[in-house]
Design a protein around this motif. Structure first.
Motif, PDB file in Angstrom:
ATOM      1  N   CYS A   8      33.348  43.002  41.773  1.00 40.48           N
ATOM      2  CA  CYS A   8      34.157  44.208  41.669  1.00 40.48           C
ATOM      3  C   CYS A   8      35.472  43.928  40.948  1.00 40.48           C
ATOM      4  O   CYS A   8      36.396  44.750  41.000  1.00 40.48           O
ATOM      5  CB  CYS A   8      34.410  44.790  43.059  1.00 40.48           C
ATOM      6  SG  CYS A   8      32.895  45.364  43.856  1.00 40.48           S
ATOM      7  N   GLY A   9      35.567  42.742  40.317  1.00 40.55           N
ATOM      8  CA  GLY A   9      36.772  42.433  39.553  1.00 40.55           C
ATOM      9  C   GLY A   9      37.981  42.095  40.404  1.00 40.55           C
ATOM     10  O   GLY A   9      39.083  41.944  39.884  1.00 40.55           O
ATOM     11  N   THR A  10      37.772  41.981  41.710  1.00 42.47           N
ATOM     12  CA  THR A  10      38.897  41.575  42.552  1.00 42.47           C
ATOM     13  C   THR A  10      39.177  40.097  42.340  1.00 42.47           C
ATOM     14  O   THR A  10      38.307  39.331  41.925  1.00 42.47           O
ATOM     15  CB  THR A  10      38.570  41.809  44.030  1.00 42.47           C
ATOM     16  OG1 THR A  10      37.419  41.015  44.365  1.00 42.47           O
ATOM     17  CG2 THR A  10      38.271  43.273  44.317  1.00 42.47           C
ATOM     18  N   TYR A  11      40.403  39.704  42.672  1.00 38.53           N
ATOM     19  CA  TYR A  11      40.751  38.298  42.406  1.00 38.53           C
ATOM     20  C   TYR A  11      39.844  37.351  43.180  1.00 38.53           C
ATOM     21  O   TYR A  11      39.470  36.285  42.681  1.00 38.53           O
ATOM     22  CB  TYR A  11      42.219  38.027  42.751  1.00 38.53           C
ATOM     23  CG  TYR A  11      42.547  37.984  44.239  1.00 38.53           C
ATOM     24  CD1 TYR A  11      43.126  39.070  44.877  1.00 38.53           C
ATOM     25  CD2 TYR A  11      42.266  36.850  45.000  1.00 38.53           C
ATOM     26  CE1 TYR A  11      43.420  39.042  46.235  1.00 38.53           C
ATOM     27  CE2 TYR A  11      42.549  36.805  46.349  1.00 38.53           C
ATOM     28  CZ  TYR A  11      43.125  37.903  46.966  1.00 38.53           C
ATOM     29  OH  TYR A  11      43.401  37.862  48.309  1.00 38.53           O
ATOM     30  N   TYR A  12      39.425  37.740  44.395  1.00 32.94           N
ATOM     31  CA  TYR A  12      38.611  36.823  45.195  1.00 32.94           C
ATOM     32  C   TYR A  12      37.173  36.751  44.681  1.00 32.94           C
ATOM     33  O   TYR A  12      36.519  35.714  44.812  1.00 32.94           O
ATOM     34  CB  TYR A  12      38.654  37.188  46.680  1.00 32.94           C
ATOM     35  CG  TYR A  12      38.457  38.653  47.001  1.00 32.94           C
ATOM     36  CD1 TYR A  12      39.558  39.501  47.108  1.00 32.94           C
ATOM     37  CD2 TYR A  12      37.196  39.182  47.207  1.00 32.94           C
ATOM     38  CE1 TYR A  12      39.395  40.851  47.402  1.00 32.94           C
ATOM     39  CE2 TYR A  12      37.020  40.519  47.514  1.00 32.94           C
ATOM     40  CZ  TYR A  12      38.123  41.358  47.608  1.00 32.94           C
ATOM     41  OH  TYR A  12      37.960  42.691  47.904  1.00 32.94           O
ATOM     42  N   ILE A  14      36.425  37.100  41.412  1.00 39.80           N
ATOM     43  CA  ILE A  14      36.550  36.307  40.193  1.00 39.80           C
ATOM     44  C   ILE A  14      36.666  34.830  40.538  1.00 39.80           C
ATOM     45  O   ILE A  14      35.981  33.980  39.971  1.00 39.80           O
ATOM     46  CB  ILE A  14      37.772  36.769  39.372  1.00 39.80           C
ATOM     47  CG1 ILE A  14      37.563  38.206  38.880  1.00 39.80           C
ATOM     48  CG2 ILE A  14      38.004  35.831  38.182  1.00 39.80           C
ATOM     49  CD1 ILE A  14      38.814  38.821  38.272  1.00 39.80           C
ATOM     50  N   ARG A  31      28.640  44.086  37.149  1.00 41.79           N
ATOM     51  CA  ARG A  31      29.389  45.043  37.949  1.00 41.79           C
ATOM     52  C   ARG A  31      28.396  45.833  38.802  1.00 41.79           C
ATOM     53  O   ARG A  31      27.241  46.006  38.410  1.00 41.79           O
ATOM     54  CB  ARG A  31      30.206  45.950  37.037  1.00 41.79           C
ATOM     55  CG  ARG A  31      31.227  45.160  36.248  1.00 41.79           C
ATOM     56  CD  ARG A  31      31.914  45.994  35.201  1.00 41.79           C
ATOM     57  NE  ARG A  31      32.802  47.016  35.718  1.00 41.79           N
ATOM     58  CZ  ARG A  31      33.957  46.791  36.332  1.00 41.79           C
ATOM     59  NH1 ARG A  31      34.382  45.567  36.533  1.00 41.79           N
ATOM     60  NH2 ARG A  31      34.705  47.806  36.749  1.00 41.79           N
ATOM     61  N   GLU A  33      27.971  48.825  39.112  1.00 48.45           N
ATOM     62  CA  GLU A  33      27.452  49.981  38.370  1.00 48.45           C
ATOM     63  C   GLU A  33      26.334  49.596  37.405  1.00 48.45           C
ATOM     64  O   GLU A  33      25.659  50.473  36.850  1.00 48.45           O
ATOM     65  CB  GLU A  33      28.600  50.654  37.624  1.00 48.45           C
ATOM     66  CG  GLU A  33      29.657  51.293  38.544  1.00 48.45           C
ATOM     67  CD  GLU A  33      30.548  50.269  39.257  1.00 48.45           C
ATOM     68  OE1 GLU A  33      30.716  49.141  38.726  1.00 48.45           O
ATOM     69  OE2 GLU A  33      31.067  50.579  40.357  1.00 48.45           O
ATOM     70  N   PRO A  52      34.092  46.916  47.805  1.00 47.71           N
ATOM     71  CA  PRO A  52      34.348  48.249  48.333  1.00 47.71           C
ATOM     72  C   PRO A  52      33.073  49.063  48.455  1.00 47.71           C
ATOM     73  O   PRO A  52      32.317  49.219  47.484  1.00 47.71           O
ATOM     74  CB  PRO A  52      35.313  48.844  47.310  1.00 47.71           C
ATOM     75  CG  PRO A  52      36.030  47.656  46.753  1.00 47.71           C
ATOM     76  CD  PRO A  52      34.989  46.576  46.709  1.00 47.71           C
ATOM     77  N   ALA A  53      32.836  49.605  49.644  1.00 45.49           N
ATOM     78  CA  ALA A  53      31.583  50.306  49.894  1.00 45.49           C
ATOM     79  C   ALA A  53      31.407  51.498  48.960  1.00 45.49           C
ATOM     80  O   ALA A  53      30.282  51.823  48.574  1.00 45.49           O
ATOM     81  CB  ALA A  53      31.509  50.757  51.353  1.00 45.49           C
ATOM     82  N   GLN A  54      32.536  52.135  48.558  1.00 43.65           N
ATOM     83  CA  GLN A  54      32.354  53.327  47.719  1.00 43.65           C
ATOM     84  C   GLN A  54      31.821  52.969  46.344  1.00 43.65           C
ATOM     85  O   GLN A  54      31.375  53.845  45.610  1.00 43.65           O
ATOM     86  CB  GLN A  54      33.663  54.136  47.586  1.00 43.65           C
ATOM     87  CG  GLN A  54      34.762  53.483  46.774  1.00 43.65           C
ATOM     88  CD  GLN A  54      35.770  52.788  47.640  1.00 43.65           C
ATOM     89  OE1 GLN A  54      35.406  52.153  48.609  1.00 43.65           O
ATOM     90  NE2 GLN A  54      37.041  52.878  47.281  1.00 43.65           N
ATOM     91  N   ARG A  55      31.827  51.695  45.990  1.00 44.51           N
ATOM     92  CA  ARG A  55      31.201  51.288  44.731  1.00 44.51           C
ATOM     93  C   ARG A  55      29.745  50.919  44.947  1.00 44.51           C
ATOM     94  O   ARG A  55      28.950  50.945  43.998  1.00 44.51           O
ATOM     95  CB  ARG A  55      31.960  50.116  44.113  1.00 44.51           C
ATOM     96  CG  ARG A  55      33.344  50.516  43.641  1.00 44.51           C
ATOM     97  CD  ARG A  55      34.023  49.423  42.910  1.00 44.51           C
ATOM     98  NE  ARG A  55      33.377  49.130  41.624  1.00 44.51           N
ATOM     99  CZ  ARG A  55      33.875  48.305  40.738  1.00 44.51           C
ATOM    100  NH1 ARG A  55      35.005  47.680  40.990  1.00 44.51           N
ATOM    101  NH2 ARG A  55      33.238  48.060  39.601  1.00 44.51           N
ATOM    102  N   TYR A 174      35.480  36.163  50.266  1.00 43.83           N
ATOM    103  CA  TYR A 174      36.846  36.691  50.253  1.00 43.83           C
ATOM    104  C   TYR A 174      37.853  35.595  50.592  1.00 43.83           C
ATOM    105  O   TYR A 174      38.860  35.407  49.899  1.00 43.83           O
ATOM    106  CB  TYR A 174      36.985  37.842  51.246  1.00 43.83           C
ATOM    107  CG  TYR A 174      38.419  38.265  51.463  1.00 43.83           C
ATOM    108  CD1 TYR A 174      39.090  37.933  52.643  1.00 43.83           C
ATOM    109  CD2 TYR A 174      39.117  38.951  50.480  1.00 43.83           C
ATOM    110  CE1 TYR A 174      40.419  38.294  52.830  1.00 43.83           C
ATOM    111  CE2 TYR A 174      40.448  39.316  50.665  1.00 43.83           C
ATOM    112  CZ  TYR A 174      41.089  38.980  51.852  1.00 43.83           C
ATOM    113  OH  TYR A 174      42.409  39.332  52.028  1.00 43.83           O
ATOM    114  N   SER A 178      40.501  33.592  48.301  1.00 44.17           N
ATOM    115  CA  SER A 178      41.921  33.799  48.616  1.00 44.17           C
ATOM    116  C   SER A 178      42.626  32.497  48.941  1.00 44.17           C
ATOM    117  O   SER A 178      43.809  32.512  49.288  1.00 44.17           O
ATOM    118  CB  SER A 178      42.060  34.752  49.822  1.00 44.17           C
ATOM    119  OG  SER A 178      41.552  36.034  49.529  1.00 44.17           O
TER     120      SER A 178
END
Lengths: 200, 200
Positions: A8-12, A14, A31, A33, A52-55, A174, A178
């Motif tokens: 999802c492109g989050t730092y964790y 990546i 991704r 999508e 994120p669940a909405q993705r 995660y 992190s």
């Protein structure tokens, strides 16, 4: 079997998926999508924690098709997997980040089957950091990790669909990404190579 | 409404944020160059999709060039704007490596004691575990450990605008023992909207 991870492109995401430590474990990073376009029936889809669940919810039909064709899905924790995977019953719990401060504390995580290939080389301290909740697996599933009350933290479901679902409430991607909680790095050091071997 | 608070996750936002008269909450998936062209402030959290943000780099830099302010939480891992470098973790931090020092009197922290942010119920590490390296000309605001690793800094870009980098968990989610969330949210919004900062 190709291991395809969503990011999802989050730092964790990546850091964990693309960083030098584990990048070789994944054949491709896409991704969410792109699931419907890029996933092939023989692939294993790896959805890392804190996606994120909405993705993921809009991808539920594509994921269901993948499972219907015999595909494999790995769903790591804190991604609302019960909202986009079939047959999941998840009960969240407040996270106690401080349990280990008590002398002699034991979170109570148990490796149910030490001989399972996915658990090779893992010790209790490598699967222990904190808990976000547990599952109530369908009958016939294989549970690999339980909490102190015997509730499922990681299990494999080969009964709900023609495919295979591995789901956990643990969130190592995660925390490793992190740079927090060394147990999560120890877990991934074993789990990801085990996963590659298990998938074949 | 001149500040965009970017919504990247599934969890509901604190009520302070969507009700703030200066704030427009925008789902990251819906963020456009036009949105950035219409505001003077941007707040993003640790769930930021840095791949999606990279696509908006020209608009993001134009936003800053016009004097815009970006409050960034998390680890830089994509070159979303010129001048930033990838997050650098503190290797195997001990407790002493996570002690904080105020290096500059930034208004966001006015009246907040270090002890209120440094730990979460006695456990350090939630605030940050490294830094986004200082761009040239950036002013360190908070340092970690003896080496004063600049976990927080503010940068008045040569081309215009300012960036505040907090290289840890979302700043407005810290200090919960003292219910600092609403105060921090308000101050972050004020700063992003052009409020008091360090002298240029």
């Amino acid at each position: 079997m190709r291991l395809i991870a969503t990011s999802c492109g989050t730092y964790y995401h990546i850091e964990t998926l693309e960083g030098p430590r584990y990048a070789a474990c994944f054949d491709e990073i896409i991704r969410p999508e792109e699931i419907g376009l890029r996933l092939e029936p023989g692939d294993c889809l790896f959805v890392p924690c804190r996606s994120p669940a909405q993705r993921m919810i809009p991808q539920a039909p594509a994921i269901a098709r993948h499972l219907a064709l015999g595909g494999t899905v790995i769903a790591m924790g804190e991604s609302g997997s019960e909202t986009w995977l079939p047959g999941l019953r998840f009960t969240p719990r407040p996270t106690n980040w401080w349990w280990w401060l008590e002398a002699g504390a034991d979170l109570g995580v148990q490796i149910e089957n030490r001989h399972h290939p996915l658990m090779a080389g893992l010790e209790k301290q490598d699967v222990t950091w904190h808990l976000h909740g547990h599952f109530d697996p369908p009958e016939g599933c294989e549970v690999l990790l339980r909490d102190r009350d015997g509730l499922a933290l990681l299990y494999i479901d080969e009964v709900s669909t023609p495919g295979r679902i591995l789901v956990t409430s643990l969130d190592p991607v995660y925390h490793h990404g992190s740079h927090f909680m060394p147990a999560t790095t120890r877990f991934l050091d074993r789990f990801l190579p085990n996963l590659r071997r298990w998938l074949g | 409404m001149d500040v965009i608070w970017l919504n990247c996750g599934a969890e509901p936002l604190s009520p302070v944020i969507p009700t703030h008269p200066r704030v427009r909450v925008v789902d990251q998936f819906r963020l456009t160059a036009g949105d950035l062209g219409a505001v003077s402030g941007l707040v993003s959290g640790t769930l930021l999709d840095q791949d999606a943000m990279l696509v908006l780099r020209p608009a993001l830099e134009a936003f800053l060039d016009r004097g815009g302010r970006w409050f960034f939480n998390g680890h830089f891992l994509r070159p979303m704007i010129a001048g930033i470098k990838p997050f650098r973790p503190i290797r195997q931090p001990r407790r002493a490596d996570l002690s904080q020092t105020r290096l500059a009197p930034h208004p966001i922290f006015a009246g907040i004691e270090i002890a209120q942010l440094e730990t979460n119920k006695g456990v350090a590490g939630f605030y940050g575990r490294g830094c986004n390296p200082l761009p040239e000309g950036a002013i360190p605001v908070t340092g970690l450990g003896e080496a004063l690793v600049p976990v927080d800094w503010v940068w008045a870009r040569p081309g215009g605008g300012r960036v505040f980098s907090h290289a840890g968990n979302d700043l407005d989610q810290l200090g919960r023992e003292w219910n600092l969330g609403p105060l921090l949210q308000g101050r972050i919004i004020d700063w992003a909207g052009g409020g008091p900062c360090l002298c240029a």
